[in-house]
Design a protein around this motif. Structure first.
Motif, PDB file in Angstrom:
ATOM      1  N   ALA A   1       0.825  -1.205   0.000  1.00 20.93           N
ATOM      2  CA  ALA A   1       0.000   0.000   0.000  1.00 20.93           C
ATOM      3  C   ALA A   1       0.862   1.260   0.000  1.00 20.93           C
ATOM      4  O   ALA A   1       0.590   2.222  -0.735  1.00 20.93           O
ATOM      5  N   THR A   2       1.928   1.260   0.799  1.00 24.51           N
ATOM      6  CA  THR A   2       2.792   2.432   0.884  1.00 24.51           C
ATOM      7  C   THR A   2       3.556   2.645  -0.410  1.00 24.51           C
ATOM      8  O   THR A   2       3.678   3.766  -0.909  1.00 24.51           O
ATOM      9  N   TRP A   3       4.064   1.551  -0.973  1.00 21.61           N
ATOM     10  CA  TRP A   3       4.852   1.659  -2.197  1.00 21.61           C
ATOM     11  C   TRP A   3       3.991   2.061  -3.387  1.00 21.61           C
ATOM     12  O   TRP A   3       4.377   2.930  -4.179  1.00 21.61           O
ATOM     13  N   THR A   4       2.818   1.477  -3.512  1.00 22.82           N
ATOM     14  CA  THR A   4       1.950   1.768  -4.651  1.00 22.82           C
ATOM     15  C   THR A   4       1.547   3.233  -4.692  1.00 22.82           C
ATOM     16  O   THR A   4       1.455   3.849  -5.755  1.00 22.82           O
ATOM     17  N   SER A   5       1.334   3.806  -3.515  1.00 29.28           N
ATOM     18  CA  SER A   5       0.900   5.203  -3.450  1.00 29.28           C
ATOM     19  C   SER A   5       2.067   6.179  -3.550  1.00 29.28           C
ATOM     20  O   SER A   5       1.848   7.393  -3.634  1.00 29.28           O
ATOM     21  N   LYS A   6       3.322   5.659  -3.506  1.00 29.32           N
ATOM     22  CA  LYS A   6       4.522   6.503  -3.485  1.00 29.32           C
ATOM     23  C   LYS A   6       4.554   7.418  -2.259  1.00 29.32           C
ATOM     24  O   LYS A   6       5.173   8.481  -2.271  1.00 29.32           O
ATOM     25  N   HIS A   7       3.870   6.970  -1.197  1.00 27.55           N
ATOM     26  CA  HIS A   7       3.822   7.762   0.037  1.00 27.55           C
ATOM     27  C   HIS A   7       5.145   7.645   0.805  1.00 27.55           C
ATOM     28  O   HIS A   7       5.685   8.635   1.299  1.00 27.55           O
TER      29      HIS A   7
ATOM     30  N   SER B   1      -7.005   5.396   2.938  1.00 28.51           N
ATOM     31  CA  SER B   1      -6.822   5.863   1.569  1.00 28.51           C
ATOM     32  C   SER B   1      -5.823   4.996   0.807  1.00 28.51           C
ATOM     33  O   SER B   1      -6.017   4.680  -0.375  1.00 28.51           O
ATOM     34  N   LEU B   2      -4.750   4.585   1.488  1.00 30.38           N
ATOM     35  CA  LEU B   2      -3.740   3.734   0.844  1.00 30.38           C
ATOM     36  C   LEU B   2      -4.331   2.389   0.427  1.00 30.38           C
ATOM     37  O   LEU B   2      -4.069   1.879  -0.667  1.00 30.38           O
ATOM     38  N   PHE B   3      -5.133   1.794   1.306  1.00 28.29           N
ATOM     39  CA  PHE B   3      -5.745   0.502   0.981  1.00 28.29           C
ATOM     40  C   PHE B   3      -6.731   0.637  -0.181  1.00 28.29           C
ATOM     41  O   PHE B   3      -6.817  -0.252  -1.043  1.00 28.29           O
ATOM     42  N   ARG B   4      -7.471   1.727  -0.197  1.00 21.59           N
ATOM     43  CA  ARG B   4      -8.415   1.931  -1.295  1.00 21.59           C
ATOM     44  C   ARG B   4      -7.694   2.163  -2.621  1.00 21.59           C
ATOM     45  O   ARG B   4      -8.214   1.825  -3.681  1.00 21.59           O
ATOM     46  N   THR B   5      -6.480   2.721  -2.549  1.00 23.29           N
ATOM     47  CA  THR B   5      -5.686   2.876  -3.770  1.00 23.29           C
ATOM     48  C   THR B   5      -5.336   1.507  -4.359  1.00 23.29           C
ATOM     49  O   THR B   5      -5.312   1.332  -5.582  1.00 23.29           O
ATOM     50  N   LEU B   6      -5.071   0.529  -3.502  1.00 19.56           N
ATOM     51  CA  LEU B   6      -4.773  -0.828  -3.976  1.00 19.56           C
ATOM     52  C   LEU B   6      -5.960  -1.464  -4.678  1.00 19.56           C
ATOM     53  O   LEU B   6      -5.773  -2.334  -5.532  1.00 19.56           O
ATOM     54  N   THR B   7      -7.160  -1.088  -4.297  1.00 20.44           N
ATOM     55  CA  THR B   7      -8.374  -1.698  -4.858  1.00 20.44           C
ATOM     56  C   THR B   7      -9.243  -0.642  -5.524  1.00 20.44           C
ATOM     57  O   THR B   7     -10.470  -0.650  -5.400  1.00 20.44           O
TER      58      THR B   7
ATOM     59  N   ARG C   1      13.464   0.928  -2.558  1.00 21.64           N
ATOM     60  CA  ARG C   1      13.920   2.230  -3.049  1.00 21.64           C
ATOM     61  C   ARG C   1      15.364   2.162  -3.541  1.00 21.64           C
ATOM     62  O   ARG C   1      15.749   2.882  -4.470  1.00 21.64           O
ATOM     63  N   SER C   2      16.180   1.281  -2.933  1.00 25.05           N
ATOM     64  CA  SER C   2      17.572   1.150  -3.360  1.00 25.05           C
ATOM     65  C   SER C   2      17.718   0.238  -4.562  1.00 25.05           C
ATOM     66  O   SER C   2      18.696   0.334  -5.304  1.00 25.05           O
ATOM     67  N   GLY C   3      16.737  -0.666  -4.763  1.00 22.43           N
ATOM     68  CA  GLY C   3      16.755  -1.549  -5.928  1.00 22.43           C
ATOM     69  C   GLY C   3      17.687  -2.732  -5.768  1.00 22.43           C
ATOM     70  O   GLY C   3      18.562  -2.767  -4.914  1.00 22.43           O
ATOM     71  N   GLY C   4      17.465  -3.754  -6.621  1.00 25.37           N
ATOM     72  CA  GLY C   4      18.320  -4.934  -6.632  1.00 25.37           C
ATOM     73  C   GLY C   4      17.719  -6.096  -5.888  1.00 25.37           C
ATOM     74  O   GLY C   4      17.263  -5.956  -4.764  1.00 25.37           O
ATOM     75  N   GLY C   5      17.692  -7.270  -6.525  1.00 22.28           N
ATOM     76  CA  GLY C   5      17.192  -8.482  -5.887  1.00 22.28           C
ATOM     77  C   GLY C   5      15.716  -8.714  -6.171  1.00 22.28           C
ATOM     78  O   GLY C   5      14.944  -7.795  -6.425  1.00 22.28           O
ATOM     79  N   ALA C   6      15.319  -9.978  -6.127  1.00 23.22           N
ATOM     80  CA  ALA C   6      13.950 -10.346  -6.481  1.00 23.22           C
ATOM     81  C   ALA C   6      12.924  -9.685  -5.573  1.00 23.22           C
ATOM     82  O   ALA C   6      11.862  -9.254  -6.012  1.00 23.22           O
ATOM     83  N   VAL C   7      13.247  -9.612  -4.272  1.00 22.62           N
ATOM     84  CA  VAL C   7      12.275  -9.066  -3.330  1.00 22.62           C
ATOM     85  C   VAL C   7      12.082  -7.568  -3.529  1.00 22.62           C
ATOM     86  O   VAL C   7      11.104  -6.986  -3.078  1.00 22.62           O
ATOM     87  N   ASP C   8      12.981  -6.924  -4.249  1.00 21.98           N
ATOM     88  CA  ASP C   8      12.928  -5.488  -4.408  1.00 21.98           C
ATOM     89  C   ASP C   8      12.220  -5.055  -5.697  1.00 21.98           C
ATOM     90  O   ASP C   8      12.084  -3.872  -5.957  1.00 21.98           O
ATOM     91  N   ARG C   9      11.819  -6.017  -6.543  1.00 18.44           N
ATOM     92  CA  ARG C   9      11.095  -5.646  -7.757  1.00 18.44           C
ATOM     93  C   ARG C   9       9.779  -4.975  -7.375  1.00 18.44           C
ATOM     94  O   ARG C   9       9.214  -5.227  -6.325  1.00 18.44           O
ATOM     95  N   MET C  10       9.287  -4.137  -8.258  1.00 17.48           N
ATOM     96  CA  MET C  10       8.058  -3.421  -7.947  1.00 17.48           C
ATOM     97  C   MET C  10       7.044  -3.662  -9.052  1.00 17.48           C
ATOM     98  O   MET C  10       7.382  -4.092 -10.157  1.00 17.48           O
ATOM     99  N   GLY C  11       5.801  -3.355  -8.750  1.00 14.80           N
ATOM    100  CA  GLY C  11       4.761  -3.477  -9.749  1.00 14.80           C
ATOM    101  C   GLY C  11       4.212  -4.886  -9.838  1.00 14.80           C
ATOM    102  O   GLY C  11       4.579  -5.778  -9.081  1.00 14.80           O
ATOM    103  N   GLY C  12       3.295  -5.090 -10.754  1.00 19.58           N
ATOM    104  CA  GLY C  12       2.668  -6.392 -10.892  1.00 19.58           C
ATOM    105  C   GLY C  12       1.420  -6.484 -10.025  1.00 19.58           C
ATOM    106  O   GLY C  12       1.093  -5.588  -9.249  1.00 19.58           O
ATOM    107  N   ILE C  13       0.736  -7.601 -10.149  1.00 18.18           N
ATOM    108  CA  ILE C  13      -0.491  -7.821  -9.385  1.00 18.18           C
ATOM    109  C   ILE C  13      -0.145  -7.947  -7.916  1.00 18.18           C
ATOM    110  O   ILE C  13       0.750  -8.695  -7.530  1.00 18.18           O
ATOM    111  N   ALA C  14      -0.873  -7.225  -7.073  1.00 15.46           N
ATOM    112  CA  ALA C  14      -0.549  -7.196  -5.648  1.00 15.46           C
ATOM    113  C   ALA C  14      -1.498  -8.047  -4.820  1.00 15.46           C
ATOM    114  O   ALA C  14      -1.056  -8.802  -3.950  1.00 15.46           O
ATOM    115  N   LEU C  15      -2.796  -7.934  -5.050  1.00  8.77           N
ATOM    116  CA  LEU C  15      -3.802  -8.649  -4.264  1.00  8.77           C
ATOM    117  C   LEU C  15      -4.486  -9.680  -5.148  1.00  8.77           C
ATOM    118  O   LEU C  15      -5.355  -9.354  -5.961  1.00  8.77           O
TER     119      LEU C  15
END
Length: 519
Positions: free
Chosen positions: A58-64, A76-82, A211-225
């Motif tokens: 939720a935090t990452w998707t909103s760029k908060h 508001s963050l949760f509603r942004t996810l859905t 935010r620093s990037g690198g590694g599988a766990v650090d990828r962003m985007g894609g289906i979340a829920l």
């Protein structure tokens, strides 16, 4: 009975009134939650991982990027996810239109055969075939939060439970389990887990890594829920299209109101929701140890998190330590708790919840960045334990053989005593490891020698105690017993003489006196 997790106070905490999901996250950010009274012990790892994943997504998707202390912002963050569902349907426990999602409940594609689930414990991941230790379907007076915890446990941690009931992607095989290995802040003398501080630390670390990037766990985007995605029969999701921290759903489940109370129905599927069999659980789970050479996540099986397994996972180099079990680059090396938890599973059965919490002092945590030194010291400690274990095994086997050469059956007589000794060693191992690392920093050979001697004397006391307590219970012909007991003790002390020469010398009188008794 429309219960909206974003607005309705349904989650009880240790102090104060129940909270909605956004209010709970805000309270945790303020360090106000110390426990969830309705949470069953085996549900804790699933609930912790779910809340960390949800907060990070939720935090990452909103760029908060800031972990808010305000429930309005979390809502508001949760509603942004859905945002595709402006009516909050994905956050409602009961949605009459089954063609749209409800909380952790994917849409019904139609044409399925549904069966009743009367209670939340019937939905949960525990499999109690004989109805002995934990009774089945007893939660008749359940509340909404009981269903919430059961849904989180089942949807995010389930293994293979027979045809039509498949495992999650974050698992190496259907008979495996989802392991959790991580570090948590340690506060106070009792070293209890503070769920708020643990949650906050893990969310902060995952956001920083992203935010620093690198590694599988650090990828962003894609289906979340995944519960918000249609699930046509026979359809599987491509792992590459999912966010590595996505929240899974393993089952087709729908909650409904029956005679004024919550119940559920469930249906089978033709295959797992995510096409991830080839990955063997190596999908970027930040709590999962991954075997370096085999590339698969940990399978606890019927084992436990004893000192041997934890040492292997953390310090042997054979396993890639999960990112949340490492000290982050920005973190201060203060006292921590190493938490290892998983449900012990077999083939369509569960064999108990395994949990191990190891206090780690800040003096030892500094060595986590150079595990080679910890591996070396821990190997020396395990070598000493193995020597005393071998002495105990040999001594009891000789007694069982009547003082003569022992066979495999005679060695088997030592199992009970060795298991008790191993439990003592398990209790001593980590404190001794942290003590040795602290002594290394002092750069004092005398202190190192003293630490080594004291530990070996502790092992001597424990193993000789188990030997003496085991001797009367070992079957042996009466006529041969005096000789057999003398040879038993002599063999034990001969094995450990080089490790504790002074203590062994004190015991030699007793051994010799027994040896002089006529056979």
């Amino acid at each position: 009975m429309s219960i909206n997790l974003l607005t309705d106070p349904v989650i009880s905490i240790d102090a104060g009134s129940p909270l909605s999901l956004p209010e709970m996250f805000a309270a945790m950010a303020r360090d106000e939650v110390r426990a969830f009274p309705a949470l069953r012990p085996h549900q804790r790892p699933a609930w912790h991982m779910f809340t960390v994943q949800l907060a990070t997504l939720a935090t990452w998707t909103s760029k908060h990027f800031e972990i808010s202390r305000d429930a309005t912002i979390w809502r508001s963050l949760f509603r942004t996810l859905t945002q595709d569902w402006p009516d909050d349907a994905p956050w409602n426990l009961v949605v009459e239109n089954t063609a749209i999602p409800a909380f952790l409940q994917p849409p019904d594609p139609g044409g399925l055969k549904w069966t009743d689930v009367p209670t939340p414990d019937s939905l949960d991941i525990l499999i109690t075939a004989r109805n002995h230790e934990i009774k089945q379907s007893v939660a008749r007076q359940s509340s909404a939060e009981d269903w919430i915890f059961a849904l989180v446990s089942q949807q995010t941690s389930a293994g293979y439970d027979g045809k039509g009931n498949y495992r999650i992607a974050r698992m190496n095989g259907g008979s495996s389990s989802r392991p959790m290995l991580g570090l948590a802040p340690a506060r106070g003398q009792d070293h209890r887990v503070n769920p708020s501080q643990w949650w906050l630390r893990d969310v902060q670390q995952l956001l920083l890594r992203r935010r620093s990037g690198g590694g599988a766990v650090d990828r962003m985007g894609g289906i979340a829920l995944l519960w918000c995605v249609d699930w046509p029969e026979g359809d599987q999701l491509d792992l590459g299209k999912l966010d590595p921290l996505c929240i899974e759903v393993s089952r087709r489940v729908r909650l409904r109101e029956t005679d004024g109370r919550l119940t559920a129905i469930r249906a089978n599927s033709r295959g797992p929701r995510v096409d991830a069999k080839a990955y063997k659980g190596n999908v970027g789970d930040p709590w999962a140890p991954i075997h370096v050479s085999e590339g698969k996540s940990l399978t606890l099986g019927t084992g436990d998190f004893d000192y041997k397994r934890l040492r292997d996972l953390m310090f042997s180099g054979d396993w890639k330590v999960p990112v949340l079990a490492e000290l982050g680059r920005d973190e201060v090396a203060d006292d921590r708790l190493l938490i290892a938890e998983a449900l012990s599973r077999g083939n369509s059965k569960t064999e108990g919840f395994r949990s191990r919490i190891v206090p780690v002092p800040h003096t030892a945590l500094r060595f986590f960045g150079s595990p080679e030194k910890i591996a070396e010291v821990s190997k020396e400690i395990m070598s000493d334990i193995a020597e005393f274990d071998a002495a105990l095994r040999i001594g009891i086997a000789i007694l069982a053989a009547g003082g003569e050469s022992a066979s495999k059956a005679h060695y088997a007589r030592s199992h009970a005593a060795r298991n008790r000794f191993d439990r003592v060693a398990d209790r001593l191992f980590f404190p001794e490891l942290w003590k040795r690392l602290a002594v290394l920093e002092s750069d004092s050979p005398e202190a190192e020698d003293n630490a080594l001697r004291e530990f070996r004397e502790e092992l001597f006391d424990a193993s000789s105690k188990e030997l003496e307590e085991a001797i009367p219970a070992v079957p042996c012909a009466a006529i041969a017993r005096p000789k057999a007991e003398a040879r038993c003790r002599r063999a034990f002390h001969a094995r450990v003489r080089k490790l504790v020469p002074r203590r062994d010398a004190n015991a030699s009188t007793q051994v010799d006196s027994h040896a002089e008794i006529p056979a």
